[in-house]
Each structure stands twice: as C-alpha cells, then as structure tokens.
Design a protein around this motif. Structure first.
Motif, short mmCIF file in Angstrom:
data_model
loop_
_atom_site.label_atom_id
_atom_site.label_comp_id
_atom_site.label_asym_id
_atom_site.label_seq_id
_atom_site.Cartn_x
_atom_site.Cartn_y
_atom_site.Cartn_z
N LEU A 116 -5.69 -6.77 7.99
CA LEU A 116 -5.88 -7.89 8.92
C LEU A 116 -5.76 -9.22 8.20
CD1 LEU A 116 -6.72 -9.03 11.71
CD2 LEU A 116 -9.10 -8.76 10.98
N GLY A 117 -6.36 -9.32 7.01
CA GLY A 117 -6.29 -10.56 6.26
C GLY A 117 -4.86 -10.96 5.92
N ILE A 118 -4.06 -9.96 5.57
CA ILE A 118 -2.64 -10.21 5.28
C ILE A 118 -1.94 -10.71 6.54
CG2 ILE A 118 -0.46 -9.14 4.60
CD1 ILE A 118 -2.18 -7.17 2.89
N GLU A 119 -2.24 -10.06 7.68
CA GLU A 119 -1.62 -10.45 8.95
C GLU A 119 -2.05 -11.85 9.38
OE1 GLU A 119 -2.91 -7.33 11.49
OE2 GLU A 119 -1.38 -5.89 10.80
N GLU A 120 -3.29 -12.23 9.04
CA GLU A 120 -3.79 -13.55 9.41
C GLU A 120 -3.19 -14.68 8.56
OE1 GLU A 120 -8.17 -13.41 11.29
OE2 GLU A 120 -8.12 -12.68 9.23
N GLY A 121 -2.50 -14.31 7.48
CA GLY A 121 -1.84 -15.31 6.66
C GLY A 121 -2.59 -15.69 5.40
N ALA A 122 -3.67 -14.98 5.09
CA ALA A 122 -4.38 -15.23 3.84
C ALA A 122 -3.55 -14.68 2.67
CB ALA A 122 -5.75 -14.59 3.86
N ARG A 123 -3.74 -15.28 1.51
CA ARG A 123 -2.96 -14.87 0.32
C ARG A 123 -3.80 -13.91 -0.53
NH1 ARG A 123 -2.68 -17.61 -4.71
NH2 ARG A 123 -3.73 -19.40 -3.74
N ILE A 124 -3.31 -12.69 -0.65
CA ILE A 124 -4.04 -11.69 -1.44
C ILE A 124 -3.65 -11.86 -2.90
CG2 ILE A 124 -2.34 -9.83 -1.14
CD1 ILE A 124 -4.79 -7.95 -0.76
N VAL A 125 -4.63 -12.09 -3.77
CA VAL A 125 -4.32 -12.38 -5.18
C VAL A 125 -4.74 -11.25 -6.12
CG1 VAL A 125 -4.28 -14.88 -4.97
CG2 VAL A 125 -6.46 -13.73 -5.33
N VAL A 126 -5.67 -10.41 -5.70
CA VAL A 126 -6.07 -9.22 -6.46
C VAL A 126 -6.40 -8.12 -5.48
CG1 VAL A 126 -7.57 -8.26 -8.25
CG2 VAL A 126 -7.15 -10.71 -8.21
N GLY A 127 -6.06 -6.88 -5.85
CA GLY A 127 -6.43 -5.75 -5.01
C GLY A 127 -5.40 -5.48 -3.93
N GLY A 128 -5.86 -4.87 -2.84
CA GLY A 128 -4.95 -4.56 -1.75
C GLY A 128 -5.25 -3.21 -1.15
N LEU A 129 -4.26 -2.67 -0.45
CA LEU A 129 -4.44 -1.46 0.34
C LEU A 129 -4.33 -0.17 -0.46
CD1 LEU A 129 -2.37 -2.59 3.45
CD2 LEU A 129 -4.83 -2.16 3.41
N GLU A 130 -3.71 -0.21 -1.63
CA GLU A 130 -3.51 1.01 -2.41
C GLU A 130 -4.83 1.51 -2.99
OE1 GLU A 130 -0.67 2.75 -2.70
OE2 GLU A 130 0.20 1.31 -1.28
N THR A 131 -5.06 2.82 -2.87
CA THR A 131 -6.24 3.41 -3.49
C THR A 131 -6.07 3.39 -5.00
OG1 THR A 131 -6.55 4.87 -1.58
CG2 THR A 131 -7.66 5.51 -3.63
N PRO A 132 -7.11 3.06 -5.76
CA PRO A 132 -6.98 3.03 -7.23
C PRO A 132 -6.42 4.34 -7.76
CG PRO A 132 -9.08 2.09 -6.57
CD PRO A 132 -8.46 2.65 -5.34
N GLU A 133 -5.50 4.24 -8.70
CA GLU A 133 -4.80 5.40 -9.24
C GLU A 133 -5.78 6.40 -9.86
OE1 GLU A 133 -1.13 6.41 -12.35
OE2 GLU A 133 -1.73 4.34 -11.93
N GLY A 134 -5.59 7.67 -9.52
CA GLY A 134 -6.43 8.73 -10.07
C GLY A 134 -7.71 8.97 -9.30
N LEU A 135 -7.96 8.15 -8.26
CA LEU A 135 -9.21 8.26 -7.50
C LEU A 135 -8.95 8.58 -6.03
CD1 LEU A 135 -11.06 5.18 -9.05
CD2 LEU A 135 -11.45 7.60 -9.58
N GLU A 136 -7.79 9.16 -5.76
CA GLU A 136 -7.38 9.41 -4.37
C GLU A 136 -8.31 10.39 -3.64
OE1 GLU A 136 -3.91 7.99 -6.71
OE2 GLU A 136 -5.39 9.58 -7.00
N GLN A 137 -9.02 11.23 -4.37
CA GLN A 137 -9.89 12.21 -3.72
C GLN A 137 -11.16 11.56 -3.17
OE1 GLN A 137 -10.77 15.56 -6.22
NE2 GLN A 137 -11.68 16.77 -4.59
N GLY A 138 -11.53 10.41 -3.70
CA GLY A 138 -12.74 9.73 -3.27
C GLY A 138 -12.46 8.67 -2.23
N ASN A 139 -13.54 8.01 -1.79
CA ASN A 139 -13.43 6.99 -0.74
C ASN A 139 -13.28 5.60 -1.35
OD1 ASN A 139 -14.09 9.23 0.89
ND2 ASN A 139 -16.28 8.73 0.79
N TYR A 140 -12.32 5.45 -2.24
CA TYR A 140 -12.23 4.23 -3.04
C TYR A 140 -11.39 3.14 -2.39
CZ TYR A 140 -14.48 6.57 -6.94
OH TYR A 140 -15.40 7.21 -7.74
N VAL A 141 -11.78 1.91 -2.63
CA VAL A 141 -11.04 0.72 -2.24
C VAL A 141 -10.99 -0.21 -3.44
CG1 VAL A 141 -11.00 -1.32 -0.74
CG2 VAL A 141 -11.78 0.88 0.17
N GLN A 142 -9.85 -0.81 -3.68
CA GLN A 142 -9.75 -1.76 -4.79
C GLN A 142 -10.61 -3.00 -4.52
OE1 GLN A 142 -5.83 -2.64 -6.58
NE2 GLN A 142 -4.98 -1.40 -4.93
N PRO A 143 -11.28 -3.55 -5.55
CA PRO A 143 -11.90 -4.86 -5.37
C PRO A 143 -10.81 -5.87 -5.03
CG PRO A 143 -11.88 -4.23 -7.70
CD PRO A 143 -11.44 -3.03 -6.92
#
Length: 473
Positions: A337-364
């Motif tokens: 939603l933040g991306i769609e609203e026009g905010a600029r993402i500078v760190v993190g994002g939608l990708e699950t941290p590498e190697g942690l796909e089995q857990g409920n992880y979100v990037q900071p």
C-alpha cells in the motif's frame, strides 16, 4: 514440548468441558511448541461461578490490604526467579526476540513492586474532617483480556492491581500465548492465593466476548486493537460495566534540528523496531526537519540495514518473525500500500528475508517522503514498517504529531532538555519520552483519543479497580 490438559479455574486444575485443543506453533519454523485446552462458554460459566463465590463468600475481598500485599509480594519473588525461563517460553510462542523478552520479563518484578508501593500508600479508608468515611472497595469480578505480544506484562499489569484491591479475576489468555499464561497458575497457588480468586482461561474471540458480556462480570480490563476496544466499550455501556482499555497507537518521534542524529537514530531503533514492532507504543512515525532530512535519512538507512533478523531464540538477532502468517500478510499488504500511495521505500520491502521463508518473517522496512495523510502514516500496522515524514518548523512538527486518531506514546530528541520538554508538553498523547528516557512503572500509562480509556501502573492504575463508598455519620 509443553502440554497442558487442564484449565486453571479458581486455583484448581480442572478438566475442560470439551476436548478442543489449542496448538501453539513456532513463528520461526512452524514446529509445535505445545498444546492446551481451549476454554468454551461452559468453562467460562464455571470460572465466573467460582469467582463470584470467592468474592461473595471467601476471605480475599475482606482481607486486610497488608495481607493481600504479602501474598502478591511472595508471588512476585517466585515469578522473578523464573524470569528467564518465561522469556524463553514466550519467545518460542510469539517470535519476540529473546533479548527483548529477557529484558521485559526481568523488569516485571519492578512493575509489581510499583503496584505494591502504591497499595501500601493507598487510601483504603479515609476519614474526612466532616466526619464522613470514604472507603475504597473492590469492584467485584474482573475480566482481564490480553494480547500475545507481551503476555506476562499485559497480564500482570491487570491482575496484580485487581487482586491487590480485593477483586476476583478471570484472565483470558490469547491463543498464541496460552502456555506461558497457564504456567503462572501454580506460582499463585504457591504464593498462598486463596482458592477461587484467579482463573486462567485460553480462548478465541467468540468465547472472549462471552466472558466480557457475562452478566456477573463487573469490570473489563482489555489490551488489544482499537476496533476490538470500541466493540467492548459499546457492549459494556449497555450493562454499565466498568471498563479500562489500552489500545492501539501510531506514535510520533520528533527529531528536532539540534538533535544529535546518531543518538536519535539509536533511540528510534529501540523505540520503533523492538519486539518486531509488534507493540502499541512503537514510534512508527519519524518526523524529521526538511533542513536536515537527507542527512538523517542516511543515518536511518544505515541503522535499518544493520538490523539482524532471524531465529528469535538467538540473542544476536534483533528481530524475529511476526506472530503468525496472517500478521505477516497484513504487514506486507501495508508495504504494498505504501508503494502504491507514492511513498519512497529506502530499506526493506516485500521479499521475505533469504533463508527464512519457512517462518513468518518480514524485512525491517523504512519509507521516506511520506505524507501524514497516507494510510501507512495513519493506520496501526503492528509490524516493522516505519515512515519518515518531513516537517518545516517546530510548529509544523507538533501539528503533524497531533494529526492522528491515536495518542498513546511519543518521543522528542533534542540537544536541549528544556526544548525537548517544551515540545513534549504540546503533544496530545498519554506518554512522551525526551531523548529516549526510560519509563517508570510508578507513572500512569494509557492513551488519548482512540488509544484507550483509563491508565495502568502505580497508584492511578490501582485506583481503576476500586469503587468508592462514602459513609456519612
């Protein structure tokens, strides 16, 4: 694996009314952490019956305040001795990083000590010059309903003052953290709490609502979402139940132009991303002067990129997973939603941290160039998504900070303590820290507007669990 096959009702381990089971799975790898019975309406009826009998016919409500304090003090010592054991159990249940649960559990002895100090000085019976006597009496039966993100802190901040005031208490534990809740039961028995005074019942939303609407419940103490709090307050009003609500937040950190940015960024890290940002008082809006915006953004980017994410049982990891898949998806939907609203993402994002796909992880995740009217700046995300909002001058910063339906917490960073205090006084919120100061368990905590009703901690928090009676002679 920890297995409970009974419910803690009135100080007794009682077989549940049905064979329905709650399974607790690790947010890190989905492994089974433990199981516990799921309370049903029949179990709630029994807990209420036992609580009512204890309140009306037992010794606790009429016991001298000093005697109740002695029991709670003993429980506090027993609980403190198991602080690290509970920290590890809670981390395994909800994914909070172990460094955080260790610090929080270690602080809870002081939280209860603050209530004990308040109880010692509390005016349980006051004789006025007019000859009138003012009595502070227990409300009756208290339903304490808590979330999963800081379960022992949320539980004890309610049941301790309620019991110190002489009430009977039914603690409704969250399904995500049932194990640590039930594990407290025997400690209260060991401390000498009379039978009937406390029940611990894990349940889902429908049964939780049945509890708070039960005609025999006199007071509701709730921590959770603003939406759920509004529903509880509305229903409780129809029955004239006493209610205290500690709800959501979208708190602002104001970075003044003269602040030491390295110090401020370090403070924002702990006040914004700690406990996976799954806590109501997180400072998720960072307000930065336009004149130094690029400089501060650079410091923030470096900090967020340095946050270690992984197995929450590893003390070296600053962040763990979201509590469950639904929360993970909710947080990711806000990033989108933040991306769609026009905010600029500078760190993190939608990708699950590498190697942690089995857990409920979100990037900071950090958004820049955010307008305060955007939904990612107005709605509580309850996950590691922080927004940076530029302001022109101090008046503009205060206006932006107060432009919110929430008012739970806040922070100000400045080289001048006086200037920081001046700004803090003008923020409409229940608590404000200046330069990352530590909060006190003696001071009241709660929110303005949609962040809740009433206050917890200390003497003011204790006063939420009494009714005042005036006797005129």
């Amino acid at each position: 694996m920890l297995v409970f096959d009974k419910l803690f009702i009135g100080g007794e381990w009682v077989s549940p009314a049905t064979n329905r089971i709650i399974e607790v799975h690790s947010p890190h790898d989905q492994s089974l952490v433990g199981t516990a019975p799921e309370a049903t309406k029949a179990d709630i009826d029994l807990a209420v019956k036992v609580a009512k009998d204890a309140f009306e016919n037992g010794e606790w409500a009429t016991m001298a305040p000093e005697e109740r304090q002695a029991v709670i003090a003993k429980f506090n010592d027993l609980h403190a001795a198991k602080a690290q054991e509970f920290a590890e159990l809670i981390t395994s249940e909800n994914g909070s990083p172990l460094w955080f649960t260790s610090v929080l559990q270690g602080s809870l002895q002081e939280q209860t000590n603050a209530y004990l100090r308040a109880a010692k000085d509390f005016a349980w019976e006051k004789h006025l010059e007019s000859g009138s006597i003012v009595l502070a009496e227990p409300v009756g039966i208290v339903a304490a309903v808590i979330p999963w993100n800081a379960p022992h802190q949320s539980a004890l901040v309610k049941i301790i003052p309620a019991m110190l005031a002489g009430n009977s208490v039914i603690l409704k534990a969250s399904p995500e953290t049932v194990l640590d809740a039930l594990a407290m039961g025997d400690l209260f028995n060991e401390a000498g709490l009379p039978k009937g005074v406390l029940s611990i019942v894990p349940a889902h939303r429908e049964v939780s609502e049945y509890l708070v609407l039960h005609e025999a419940v006199d007071k509701i103490a709730f921590t959770g979402s603003t939406a759920a709090g509004k529903r509880i307050a509305s229903n409780a009003a129809k029955q004239m139940k006493r209610v205290s609500l500690e709800l959501g937040g979208k708190s602002a950190a104001i970075i003044l132009e003269d602040a030491d940015f390295k110090v401020a960024v370090a403070g924002v890290k702990f006040s914004s991303y700690a406990n996976n940002s799954e806590y109501c008082a997180a400072l998720t809006r960072v307000l930065v002067p336009r004149s130094r915006y690029a400089e501060f953004e650079k410091e923030m980017v470096e900090m967020v990129k340095g946050i270690t994410v992984g197995n929450p049982m590893n003390m070296e990891n600053f962040m763990g997973p979201m509590v469950h898949k639904a929360q993970q998806e909710k947080v990711k939907s806000y990033i989108k939603l933040g991306i769609e609203e026009g905010a600029r993402i500078v760190v993190g994002g939608l990708e699950t941290p590498e190697g942690l796909e089995q857990g409920n992880y979100v990037q900071p995740t950090l958004f820049a160039d955010v307008d305060n009217s955007m939904r990612i700046a107005q709605e509580e995300i309850f996950g590691p998504v922080i927004v940076m909002i530029p302001y022109t001058d101090v008046e503009d910063a205060i206006r932006i900070a107060n432009d919110s339906n929430f008012g739970l917490s806040g922070g100000v960073w400045s080289a001048s303590k006086e200037k920081g205090l001046e700004v803090a006084r003008r923020i409409r919120t229940g608590a404000v820290t200046v330069n990352g100061a530590t909060s006190s368990y003696d001071a009241p905590f709660g929110g303005y507007i949609e962040s809740g009703m009433g206050r917890e901690f200390g003497g003011i928090g204790l006063g939420a669990y009494v009714e005042y009676k005036t006797i005129n002679i």
